[in-house]
Design a protein around this motif. Structure first.
Motif, PDB file in Angstrom:
ATOM      1  N   UNK A  29       0.778  -1.247   0.031  1.00  0.00           N
ATOM      2  CA  UNK A  29      -0.176  -0.012  -0.018  1.00  0.00           C
ATOM      3  C   UNK A  29       0.720   1.211  -0.024  1.00  0.00           C
ATOM      4  N   UNK A  30       1.987   1.426   0.568  1.00  0.00           N
ATOM      5  CA  UNK A  30       2.882   2.279   0.843  1.00  0.00           C
ATOM      6  C   UNK A  30       3.478   2.534  -0.524  1.00  0.00           C
ATOM      7  N   UNK A  31       3.881   1.333  -1.079  1.00  0.00           N
ATOM      8  CA  UNK A  31       4.518   1.594  -2.515  1.00  0.00           C
ATOM      9  C   UNK A  31       3.581   2.015  -3.416  1.00  0.00           C
ATOM     10  N   UNK A  32       2.504   1.379  -3.376  1.00  0.00           N
ATOM     11  CA  UNK A  32       1.505   2.110  -4.388  1.00  0.00           C
ATOM     12  C   UNK A  32       0.988   3.562  -4.298  1.00  0.00           C
ATOM     13  N   UNK A  33       0.756   3.928  -3.222  1.00  0.00           N
ATOM     14  CA  UNK A  33       0.567   5.284  -2.616  1.00  0.00           C
ATOM     15  C   UNK A  33       1.652   6.445  -3.314  1.00  0.00           C
ATOM     16  N   UNK A  34       2.829   5.666  -3.390  1.00  0.00           N
ATOM     17  CA  UNK A  34       3.989   6.635  -3.923  1.00  0.00           C
ATOM     18  C   UNK A  34       4.436   6.138  -5.098  1.00  0.00           C
ATOM     19  N   UNK A  35       3.750   5.290  -5.958  1.00  0.00           N
ATOM     20  CA  UNK A  35       3.999   5.094  -7.339  1.00  0.00           C
ATOM     21  C   UNK A  35       5.304   4.354  -7.445  1.00  0.00           C
ATOM     22  N   UNK A  36       5.815   3.446  -6.422  1.00  0.00           N
ATOM     23  CA  UNK A  36       6.922   2.429  -6.399  1.00  0.00           C
ATOM     24  C   UNK A  36       6.462   1.273  -7.037  1.00  0.00           C
ATOM     25  N   UNK A  37       7.119   0.777  -8.074  1.00  0.00           N
ATOM     26  CA  UNK A  37       6.474  -0.336  -8.724  1.00  0.00           C
ATOM     27  C   UNK A  37       6.646  -1.794  -8.585  1.00  0.00           C
ATOM     28  N   UNK A  38       5.980  -1.957  -7.175  1.00  0.00           N
ATOM     29  CA  UNK A  38       6.416  -3.344  -6.776  1.00  0.00           C
ATOM     30  C   UNK A  38       5.357  -4.303  -7.606  1.00  0.00           C
ATOM     31  N   UNK A  49       3.518 -12.907  -6.361  1.00  0.00           N
ATOM     32  CA  UNK A  49       4.364 -11.723  -7.336  1.00  0.00           C
ATOM     33  C   UNK A  49       4.796 -10.507  -6.633  1.00  0.00           C
ATOM     34  N   UNK A  50       4.266 -10.208  -5.393  1.00  0.00           N
ATOM     35  CA  UNK A  50       4.973  -9.322  -4.688  1.00  0.00           C
ATOM     36  C   UNK A  50       6.197  -9.383  -3.562  1.00  0.00           C
ATOM     37  N   UNK A  51       6.686 -10.682  -4.203  1.00  0.00           N
ATOM     38  CA  UNK A  51       7.933 -11.011  -3.249  1.00  0.00           C
ATOM     39  C   UNK A  51       9.012  -9.823  -2.852  1.00  0.00           C
ATOM     40  N   UNK A  52       9.296  -9.676  -1.789  1.00  0.00           N
ATOM     41  CA  UNK A  52      10.440  -8.776  -1.486  1.00  0.00           C
ATOM     42  C   UNK A  52      11.190  -9.172  -0.470  1.00  0.00           C
ATOM     43  N   UNK A  53      12.539  -8.406  -0.426  1.00  0.00           N
ATOM     44  CA  UNK A  53      13.706  -8.815   0.392  1.00  0.00           C
ATOM     45  C   UNK A  53      13.622  -7.763   1.481  1.00  0.00           C
ATOM     46  N   UNK A  54      13.725  -8.024   2.751  1.00  0.00           N
ATOM     47  CA  UNK A  54      13.624  -6.863   3.751  1.00  0.00           C
ATOM     48  C   UNK A  54      14.947  -6.903   4.501  1.00  0.00           C
ATOM     49  N   UNK A  55      15.503  -5.596   4.346  1.00  0.00           N
ATOM     50  CA  UNK A  55      16.671  -5.346   5.204  1.00  0.00           C
ATOM     51  C   UNK A  55      16.383  -4.379   6.345  1.00  0.00           C
ATOM     52  N   UNK A  97      14.333 -13.022   6.022  1.00  0.00           N
ATOM     53  CA  UNK A  97      14.624 -12.234   5.225  1.00  0.00           C
ATOM     54  C   UNK A  97      13.718 -11.918   3.893  1.00  0.00           C
ATOM     55  N   UNK A  98      12.781 -12.698   3.640  1.00  0.00           N
ATOM     56  CA  UNK A  98      12.080 -12.528   2.313  1.00  0.00           C
ATOM     57  C   UNK A  98      10.543 -12.328   2.982  1.00  0.00           C
ATOM     58  N   UNK A  99       9.751 -11.551   2.422  1.00  0.00           N
ATOM     59  CA  UNK A  99       8.376 -11.385   2.787  1.00  0.00           C
ATOM     60  C   UNK A  99       7.442 -10.867   1.400  1.00  0.00           C
TER      61      UNK A  99
END
Ligand code: FES
Length: 122
Positions: A29-38, A49-55, A97-99
Motif C-alpha cells: 500500500x505504501x509503495x502504490x501510494x508513492x508510485x513505487x512499482x512493486x 508476485x509481490x515478493x520482497x527482500x527486507x533489510x 529475509x523475504x516477505x
C-alpha cells in the motif's frame, strides 16, 4: 520519530525513501501510494508476485515479524523461507529475509525494501 521505508529496485537501481507515520498499512500500500512499482496481483498473499527482500537498518528496533499463515505457506512454496526461519520468527523475533509486500505491515521499524521492478515498467 518517523520510521523510514526505503524502496530499492534490484533491476533499475531506483531508490526512494519515505517517512511513515506508523500505522501505514502494508508495504504494498505504501509503495502504490508513492508510485513505487512493486509487482502485485492478488493482494491476498496467494500469488507470490509481490515478493520482497527486507533489510532491517542496523541498530533500529525490529517489528512486524509475525507472519500470517498465508504468507508462511506462500513463502515456503517459493522456497524463500525455511522451517527454521519460521520458528526463529515466531520464537525469537528474528525477522526472515523475504516477505510478501501485500502481507507485511510496516510499523515503527526502519527497513529497506528490495524489490524487482514490474517488468513492464523497467
Ligand atoms: Fe499476491 Fe502479494 S500480491 S501475494
Amino acid at each position: 520519530i518517523m520510521p523510514i521505508i526505503t524502496f530499492r529496485s534490484t533491476t533499475t537501481k531506483d531508490k526512494r525513501a519515505y517517512a511513515t507515520a506508523g500505522d501505514t498499512g502494508t508495504i504494498l500500500a505504501v509503495a502504490r501510494a508513492n508510485d513505487v512499482k512493486i509487482p502485485f496481483e492478488c493482494q491476498e498473499g496467494e500469488c507470490g508476485s509481490c515478493l520482497i527482500r527486507v533489510e532491517y537498518v542496523e541498530g533500529k528496533p525490529r517489528m512486524a515479524i509475525a507472519l500470517t499463515e498465508r504468507e508462511k505457506t506462500k513463502l515456503k512454496e517459493l522456497g524463500k523461507i525455511t522451517e527454521e526461519q519460521i520458528a526463529d520468527a515466531e520464537v525469537n523475533d528474528i525477522a526472515p529475509p523475504y516477505r510478501l509486500a501485500c502481507q507485511f505491515i510496516a510499523r515503527e521499524e526502519e527497513v529497506i525494501i528490495h524489490y524487482e521492478h514490474c517488468p513492464a515498467e523497467a
